[in-house]
Design a protein around this motif. Sequence first.
Motif, mmCIF file in Angstrom:
data_model
loop_
_atom_site.group_PDB
_atom_site.id
_atom_site.type_symbol
_atom_site.label_atom_id
_atom_site.label_comp_id
_atom_site.label_asym_id
_atom_site.label_seq_id
_atom_site.Cartn_x
_atom_site.Cartn_y
_atom_site.Cartn_z
ATOM 1 N N GLU A 50 47.449 43.599 38.774
ATOM 2 C CA GLU A 50 46.796 41.824 38.164
ATOM 3 C C GLU A 50 45.910 40.845 39.344
ATOM 4 O OE1 GLU A 50 45.765 39.084 35.841
ATOM 5 O OE2 GLU A 50 46.771 40.877 35.148
ATOM 6 N N LEU A 51 47.042 40.977 41.126
ATOM 7 C CA LEU A 51 46.313 40.637 41.888
ATOM 8 C C LEU A 51 45.007 41.160 42.289
ATOM 9 C CD1 LEU A 51 46.471 38.641 44.095
ATOM 10 C CD2 LEU A 51 47.800 40.105 44.951
ATOM 11 N N ALA A 52 44.782 42.136 42.614
ATOM 12 C CA ALA A 52 43.077 42.610 42.056
ATOM 13 C C ALA A 52 42.821 42.001 41.173
ATOM 14 C CB ALA A 52 43.431 43.967 42.493
ATOM 15 N N LEU A 53 42.924 41.586 40.082
ATOM 16 C CA LEU A 53 41.786 41.351 39.543
ATOM 17 C C LEU A 53 41.685 39.595 39.193
ATOM 18 C CD1 LEU A 53 40.889 41.250 36.185
ATOM 19 C CD2 LEU A 53 42.978 40.604 35.255
ATOM 20 N N PHE A 54 42.365 39.470 39.995
ATOM 21 C CA PHE A 54 42.544 38.072 39.989
ATOM 22 C C PHE A 54 40.783 37.610 41.155
ATOM 23 C CE2 PHE A 54 42.895 34.782 43.548
ATOM 24 C CZ PHE A 54 43.746 32.784 42.655
ATOM 25 N N GLY A 55 40.684 38.893 41.833
ATOM 26 C CA GLY A 55 40.659 38.768 43.296
ATOM 27 C C GLY A 55 38.726 38.932 42.324
ATOM 28 N N ARG A 56 38.943 40.163 42.062
ATOM 29 C CA ARG A 56 37.392 40.289 41.180
ATOM 30 C C ARG A 56 36.934 39.095 40.162
ATOM 31 N NH1 ARG A 56 39.869 45.267 40.754
ATOM 32 N NH2 ARG A 56 40.604 44.679 38.771
ATOM 33 N N ILE A 57 37.527 38.119 39.587
ATOM 34 C CA ILE A 57 37.298 37.221 38.907
ATOM 35 C C ILE A 57 36.533 35.909 39.728
ATOM 36 C CG2 ILE A 57 38.716 35.586 37.765
ATOM 37 C CD1 ILE A 57 40.126 37.243 35.989
ATOM 38 N N TYR A 58 37.450 35.873 40.541
ATOM 39 C CA TYR A 58 37.189 35.035 41.639
ATOM 40 C C TYR A 58 35.540 35.359 42.251
ATOM 41 C CZ TYR A 58 36.628 31.833 46.134
ATOM 42 O OH TYR A 58 36.626 31.374 46.876
ATOM 43 N N VAL A 59 35.677 36.496 42.950
ATOM 44 C CA VAL A 59 34.703 37.021 43.180
ATOM 45 C C VAL A 59 32.785 36.665 42.179
ATOM 46 C CG1 VAL A 59 33.327 39.388 44.054
ATOM 47 C CG2 VAL A 59 35.042 38.847 44.880
ATOM 48 N N TYR A 60 33.196 37.226 40.636
ATOM 49 C CA TYR A 60 32.017 36.987 40.256
ATOM 50 C C TYR A 60 32.122 35.525 39.766
ATOM 51 C CZ TYR A 60 33.713 41.785 38.689
ATOM 52 O OH TYR A 60 33.780 43.244 38.694
ATOM 53 N N ALA A 61 33.007 34.977 39.464
ATOM 54 C CA ALA A 61 32.543 33.613 39.590
ATOM 55 C C ALA A 61 32.096 32.685 40.324
ATOM 56 C CB ALA A 61 33.981 32.499 39.409
ATOM 57 N N ALA A 62 32.720 33.007 41.921
ATOM 58 C CA ALA A 62 31.952 32.705 42.411
ATOM 59 C C ALA A 62 30.949 32.701 43.208
ATOM 60 C CB ALA A 62 32.583 33.440 44.468
ATOM 61 N N SER A 63 29.739 33.592 42.486
ATOM 62 C CA SER A 63 28.690 34.712 42.849
ATOM 63 C C SER A 63 28.110 33.454 41.542
ATOM 64 C CB SER A 63 28.829 35.956 43.077
ATOM 65 O OG SER A 63 30.060 36.881 43.478
ATOM 66 N N GLY A 64 28.212 33.543 40.390
ATOM 67 C CA GLY A 64 27.744 32.926 39.698
ATOM 68 C C GLY A 64 27.148 31.632 40.060
ATOM 69 N N ALA A 65 28.605 31.006 40.545
ATOM 70 C CA ALA A 65 28.498 29.521 41.340
ATOM 71 C C ALA A 65 27.543 29.523 43.074
ATOM 72 C CB ALA A 65 29.718 29.152 42.205
#
Length: 473
Positions: free
Chosen positions: A150-165
């Motif tokens: 779940e921590l790894a999923l948190f990190g991937r969500i952050y990557v996708y969100a920051a890439s969108g930003a």
Amino acid sequence: MSITQRVGAAAIAIVPVFVTFAMIVGGTPVKLGAFALVVLAVGAYIGLRHPLYLTRALAFSLGALPFGYVPGVHAPLVFALGIAVVLATVIHRTAVSYITWPELPMIALIVLSALSLFATSGAIADYVEFGQWLISTLVLVCLLRMPRDELALFGRIYVYAASGAAAFALLIFVADPAGKLIRYLSIFGYGSEEESTRFVYSPTGATTVRLAGTYIDPNAAGIGFVLALMLCILLLRGYLRTALAALLFLSIVLTLSRAALFSVVFGLGLMFLFQQLRTRDRLAMIGAFAAAFFGALAVPSVRNRVFSSFGSGDAGSSARGDALVEFPGHMQGHWMFGLGWGRPEFKDPVVAFEVNYVANTPLLTIYRGGLVAGIAFVAVLVVIAVVGYTLLRAKRWEYGFYGGAMIGFAVVALQLDFPVVTIPATTMAFSVMYAFLVYAWEKSSENKLDDDNGTASKTENLLSAEGSRPAVS
């Protein structure tokens, strides 16, 4: 029926009636209050029934909308979700109950910072500032209580969100220098008072636009994109990793944040120096990075920004030097517990310019919280160096990159800039960065143990096979 079910049933019955009545007869403040009540009720339900949704929402908001506000409520979105995550961690049983030794300096920093607050506080602003910093730092402890997948999923969500930003910021940078596009995010508080771009003023009076987007401040954007780049390399694979890493590196370059760019360069240098790479892989990585770096230097604004760091005409370097000279005078009589948390120079840019406090994270920690907090923060830096070097010696280059970039961030960014101390969203980004340092260290240790066990099993099988062969006379 349990207490939780009774509370939920009561909320379902009462809240809609109250909100409907308020919407019909109330004015704007009442409507805002009713909307806030709906948000609070929904948040409470999610926190009680589906707490992992809160951490995923926090990952998205920290990456995509770090300076946004809760719609309809003038409350920072990241801070509100941070409180929810902390409360959910306290209420629910955690998947990980033990505390890893790299966490201890951060826990000590929290305790000693609270001690400095009680020793110096005299106004409500001190407690507000400390509360924001505390929630942003406690996110580290909460994340490390989660299951590692779940921590790894948190990190991937952050990557996708920051890439969108980053993509949105690039769109503004290229097609909308006036920053009008950011007004489409007005529901989250963007586009009213904040600026979507910042400028570097050269000695000739010309201006250069710096990429920022939803991060508002380009230096904060640089830190956010560095974290996204580190997590992208650590957690993603294949062409998606290559594409997002290129996007994030380009965004780091266009923020013109020297602290962020030099942190990545320093980290890559450490990886090439200490990582156990095959010669072909090493040459390929060096070639790819050299092409990207010199390609960035081909842009005049980037080239001027980088090489001005070493010139006598750099106003920022001169101001940093003056602040270091004045630092002992500021601290006179306040060395033990610092000058306090709710200082006006942390909130008012005009006062900050007049005071010219030191732009160095460890020293600014001492400035605010005294030596009691400063020593704990130095211990955090020591842990980063030790764990980062361990990752640099790991077999997988992804761990080496993360360890090297983390050391580079500690050596460069934390010595040249201060958002980690003064901006809660950036403080939280540093907490996430530190949490994944522990994650990478755990994973590299597991892989090493698996490799050692695999080697031992192969040796045992070989010996068994040798022993089972018939003797040759």
